[in-house]
Design a protein around this motif. Structure first.
Motif, PDB file in Angstrom:
ATOM      1  N   SER A  96       0.815  -1.215   0.000  1.00  0.00           N
ATOM      2  CA  SER A  96       0.000   0.000   0.000  1.00  0.00           C
ATOM      3  C   SER A  96       0.842   1.256   0.000  1.00  0.00           C
ATOM      4  O   SER A  96       0.374   2.317  -0.353  1.00  0.00           O
ATOM      5  CB  SER A  96      -0.938   0.005   1.207  1.00  0.00           C
ATOM      6  N   ALA A  97       2.105   1.142   0.388  1.00  0.00           N
ATOM      7  CA  ALA A  97       2.954   2.320   0.460  1.00  0.00           C
ATOM      8  C   ALA A  97       4.426   1.911   0.387  1.00  0.00           C
ATOM      9  O   ALA A  97       4.798   0.871   0.938  1.00  0.00           O
ATOM     10  CB  ALA A  97       2.683   3.057   1.769  1.00  0.00           C
ATOM     11  N   HIS A 151      -8.097   4.367  11.316  1.00  0.00           N
ATOM     12  CA  HIS A 151      -8.161   5.780  10.931  1.00  0.00           C
ATOM     13  C   HIS A 151      -6.788   6.274  10.497  1.00  0.00           C
ATOM     14  O   HIS A 151      -6.667   7.032   9.531  1.00  0.00           O
ATOM     15  CB  HIS A 151      -8.663   6.637  12.094  1.00  0.00           C
ATOM     16  N   GLY A 152      -5.754   5.843  11.207  1.00  0.00           N
ATOM     17  CA  GLY A 152      -4.388   6.234  10.855  1.00  0.00           C
ATOM     18  C   GLY A 152      -3.992   5.742   9.478  1.00  0.00           C
ATOM     19  O   GLY A 152      -3.332   6.443   8.714  1.00  0.00           O
ATOM     20  N   ASP A 157      -2.752   6.885   3.966  1.00  0.00           N
ATOM     21  CA  ASP A 157      -2.985   6.584   2.555  1.00  0.00           C
ATOM     22  C   ASP A 157      -3.393   7.839   1.787  1.00  0.00           C
ATOM     23  O   ASP A 157      -3.039   8.008   0.622  1.00  0.00           O
ATOM     24  CB  ASP A 157      -4.042   5.492   2.388  1.00  0.00           C
ATOM     25  N   SER A 158      -4.113   8.734   2.428  1.00  0.00           N
ATOM     26  CA  SER A 158      -4.550   9.967   1.776  1.00  0.00           C
ATOM     27  C   SER A 158      -3.438  11.010   1.744  1.00  0.00           C
ATOM     28  O   SER A 158      -3.053  11.482   0.673  1.00  0.00           O
ATOM     29  CB  SER A 158      -5.774  10.530   2.505  1.00  0.00           C
ATOM     30  N   ALA A 159      -2.916  11.354   2.889  1.00  0.00           N
ATOM     31  CA  ALA A 159      -1.963  12.471   2.996  1.00  0.00           C
ATOM     32  C   ALA A 159      -0.585  12.146   2.451  1.00  0.00           C
ATOM     33  O   ALA A 159       0.010  12.947   1.737  1.00  0.00           O
ATOM     34  CB  ALA A 159      -1.849  12.910   4.456  1.00  0.00           C
ATOM     35  N   LEU A 166     -12.054   7.100  -2.722  1.00  0.00           N
ATOM     36  CA  LEU A 166     -12.605   5.900  -3.341  1.00  0.00           C
ATOM     37  C   LEU A 166     -11.609   4.738  -3.274  1.00  0.00           C
ATOM     38  O   LEU A 166     -11.993   3.600  -2.980  1.00  0.00           O
ATOM     39  CB  LEU A 166     -13.021   6.175  -4.784  1.00  0.00           C
ATOM     40  N   GLU A 167     -10.327   5.014  -3.524  1.00  0.00           N
ATOM     41  CA  GLU A 167      -9.308   3.967  -3.420  1.00  0.00           C
ATOM     42  C   GLU A 167      -9.216   3.443  -1.984  1.00  0.00           C
ATOM     43  O   GLU A 167      -9.105   2.239  -1.749  1.00  0.00           O
ATOM     44  CB  GLU A 167      -7.942   4.502  -3.850  1.00  0.00           C
TER      45      GLU A 167
END
Length: 186
Positions: A96-97, A151-152, A157-159, A166-167
């Motif tokens: 994922s990252a 939540h983290g 994933d966003s920031a 959506l992803e």
């Protein structure tokens, strides 16, 4: 909960310097579970209930980004759906990252770990929660709900990784986009 906080918590769980109530094997399994929870965005109740048989190695002969471990939550044969009433939610691990690629290196050890039950972590949910809360306290972090690892993950994933809502919804199994917007801290 941030990734950096979680890594500190894990290191404290695995150290012998702090007074621990639970044996090292339980703390180690909880530590891997906490890392998996943050990496996959799993719900707090999903990892203690996850089945070892649903942790799958990468397919043979596949290379590159598609070569990844995966974990399926709420497989249909169990008859137990997710909170959002879904079955067979599969997530990839460590992909994922870029800062979490090493997660896939932990999976062979977890896959081969001896177990006394069909559970992936093979520890009670109460021990998992105890490890999370005691390691936060030992690190001097403010109290958090164990669900905040989810939540983290959405926030990171966003920031950090630029994923759209959506992803994030698709990958982490959120019921609605509104839920993501409420809980991610960006």
């Amino acid at each position: 909960v941030t990734w950096q906080e979680l890594l500190i918590q894990v290191s404290l769980l695995l150290s012998d310097t702090a007074a621990h109530v639970l044996p090292l094997v339980v703390r180690a399994r909880a530590a891997v579970g906490m890392l998996l929870a943050f990496d996959t965005g799993a719900r707090a109740s999903d990892l203690p209930a996850a089945l070892a048989s649903e942790l799958r190695p990468p397919p043979v002969g596949i290379q590159g980004a598609l070569r990844a471990w995966s974990l399926t939550f709420h497989p249909l044969p169990t008859g137990v759906p997710s909170k959002t009433n879904k079955f067979d939610h599969t997530v990839t691990i460590g992909t994922s990252a870029p800062d979490r690629e090493w997660m896939s290196q932990l999976m062979p050890a977890l896959h081969l770990m001896p177990r006394s039950s069909p559970s992936l972590l093979d520890i009670p949910a109460s021990a998992y929660a105890t490890c999370f809360h005691s390691s936060r306290q030992a690190a001097g972090f403010p109290p958090r709900n164990i669900h905040q690892m989810r939540h983290g993950c959405a926030s990171a994933d966003s920031a950090i990784h630029g994923r759209s809502d959506l992803e994030i919804q698709t990958r982490q199994g959120w019921a609605t986009l509104a839920s993501i917007r409420t809980y991610k801290k960006v």
